[in-house]
Design an enzyme around this catalytic site. Structure first.
Site, PDB file in Angstrom:
ATOM      1  N   ARG A 176     -64.938  16.917   8.133  1.00 40.16           N
ATOM      2  CA  ARG A 176     -64.331  18.116   8.011  1.00 40.16           C
ATOM      3  C   ARG A 176     -64.020  17.868   6.439  1.00 40.16           C
ATOM      4  O   ARG A 176     -63.156  18.650   5.620  1.00 40.16           O
ATOM      5  CB  ARG A 176     -64.525  18.710   8.287  1.00 40.16           C
ATOM      6  CG  ARG A 176     -65.482  20.108   9.760  1.00 40.16           C
ATOM      7  CD  ARG A 176     -66.648  20.042   9.342  1.00 40.16           C
ATOM      8  NE  ARG A 176     -67.481  20.489  10.544  1.00 40.16           N
ATOM      9  CZ  ARG A 176     -68.188  19.121  10.779  1.00 40.16           C
ATOM     10  NH1 ARG A 176     -68.165  18.063  10.376  1.00 40.16           N
ATOM     11  NH2 ARG A 176     -68.811  19.890  11.997  1.00 40.16           N
ATOM     12  N   SER A 226     -68.239  28.220  11.843  1.00 40.11           N
ATOM     13  CA  SER A 226     -67.291  28.005  13.156  1.00 40.11           C
ATOM     14  C   SER A 226     -66.098  28.635  11.837  1.00 40.11           C
ATOM     15  O   SER A 226     -66.074  27.601  11.005  1.00 40.11           O
ATOM     16  CB  SER A 226     -67.235  26.693  13.271  1.00 40.11           C
ATOM     17  OG  SER A 226     -67.962  26.800  14.310  1.00 40.11           O
ATOM     18  N   GLU A 296     -61.713  25.912   8.940  1.00 46.04           N
ATOM     19  CA  GLU A 296     -62.726  25.023   7.768  1.00 46.04           C
ATOM     20  C   GLU A 296     -62.753  25.680   6.978  1.00 46.04           C
ATOM     21  O   GLU A 296     -63.436  25.161   6.643  1.00 46.04           O
ATOM     22  CB  GLU A 296     -64.065  24.999   9.737  1.00 46.04           C
ATOM     23  CG  GLU A 296     -64.570  24.408   8.777  1.00 46.04           C
ATOM     24  CD  GLU A 296     -65.950  23.588   9.922  1.00 46.04           C
ATOM     25  OE1 GLU A 296     -66.936  23.861   9.832  1.00 46.04           O
ATOM     26  OE2 GLU A 296     -65.485  23.501  10.952  1.00 46.04           O
TER      27      GLU A 296
END
Length: 303
Positions: A176, A226, A296
């Site tokens: 990420r 998410s 995230e």
């Protein structure tokens, strides 16, 4: 410089119809949250995009790039300066086993077109809601696959508007994150190398992944997907579930009862509701398990 001056100058670079003032960003984000952008502009070519970035840099105007808005929460006060939206830069070209996609192309559309050409390697992305730009910046992944598995190179703009091509190694793709986020680059396009595969196997894999996603994720509500990164040694969703936080939230925002890793806009939530729910989850998980949940999603704008 005034907003009127920005608009006047931008109108020399792009079609004036692609410039909007005080534009609500709710319609451009998957959470359906957030305030207005001072100036909202949609370039139609990579050259226009470069000119806008260069203009913002030379005139010290704050600039925010917005892709599909799937991984971004815009605060209720909106965004000052210029928001550049790459939705019109959405071309996808396939040449043999190579796929070149512009920043605004949806990653799931790239997956779909690749599959139609019996190309394998991009099935993992069939349900990811973001754009190629966002996917490159975050090294998007799902179901065991990620961007770094298939990327060849990526063309970006530096914060000064210079166009450069970054190789796979230069992109520094990790879980990420990438050099794109680290250095504030703007993605123009990306080149991927896939492989010829069996059409039936590709279709079956996509059908399976689509079923898994639709059965496990709360797709009926607006959300940013998410919300948290996977903490080392844990799963964010499991920690949240074990903290008995599902169904709880602030205002119209709620931790999904279907997938604990998702925070949904269940009932006309404000961005403040959503962000406060994020903070509540982080606080409770820290208290119960002594684990810090790292975001995230990206939170931008003013309160």
């Amino acid at each position: 410089m005034t907003i009127e001056k920005w608009v006047s100058d931008l109108a020399q670079m792009v079609n004036p119809q692609n410039i909007k003032c005080n534009e609500s960003l709710k319609q451009y984000t998957m959470t359906k949250l957030g305030g207005n952008a001072d100036v909202f502009v949609m370039p139609e070519t990579e050259e226009e995009a470069a000119n806008i970035v260069k203009y913002a840099y030379e005139n010290n105007v704050p600039l925010l790039m917005l892709g599909n808005g799937s991984n971004m929460v815009v605060r209720d006060g909106g965004v000052r300066g210029i928001v550049i939206h790459f939705a019109k830069l959405d071309r996808i070209d396939i040449d043999g086993e190579m796929v070149i996609a512009q920043s605004g192309a949806l990653i799931k559309e790239v997956s779909k077109l690749a599959a139609a050409q019996a190309l394998t390697g991009f099935e993992f992305a069939c349900g990811i809601p973001g754009s190629i730009g966002g996917a490159m910046a975050m090294n998007a992944g799902a179901y065991g696959g990620e961007i770094k598995d298939v990327i060849v190179d990526c063309t970006v703009l530096t914060p000064t508007g210079e166009r450069i091509v970054l190789s796979k190694d230069e992109l520094e793709l990790a879980y990420r994150k990438s050099v794109i986020t680290k250095k504030g680059y703007y993605v123009l396009n990306a080149k991927f190398h896939l492989a010829k595969g069996d059409q039936e196997e590709i279709d079956a894999k996509i059908a399976d992944l689509t079923f898994q996603r639709e059965s496990k994720q709360p797709l009926e509500y607006p959300s940013a997907g998410s919300v948290f990164k996977r903490p080392p040694g844990y799963f964010a969703g499991k920690l949240i579930q074990d903290s008995q936080l599902q169904g709880k939230g602030v205002g119209g925002a709620e931790v999904s009862t279907k997938h604990a890793g998702f925070i949904i806009n269940k009932n006309n939530a404000t961005a403040t509701d959503y962000i406060e729910t994020i903070h509540m989850v982080q606080r409770v998980v820290k208290e119960k398990f002594n684990v810090d949940l790292e975001l995230e999603v990206k939170i931008v704008g003013e309160d």
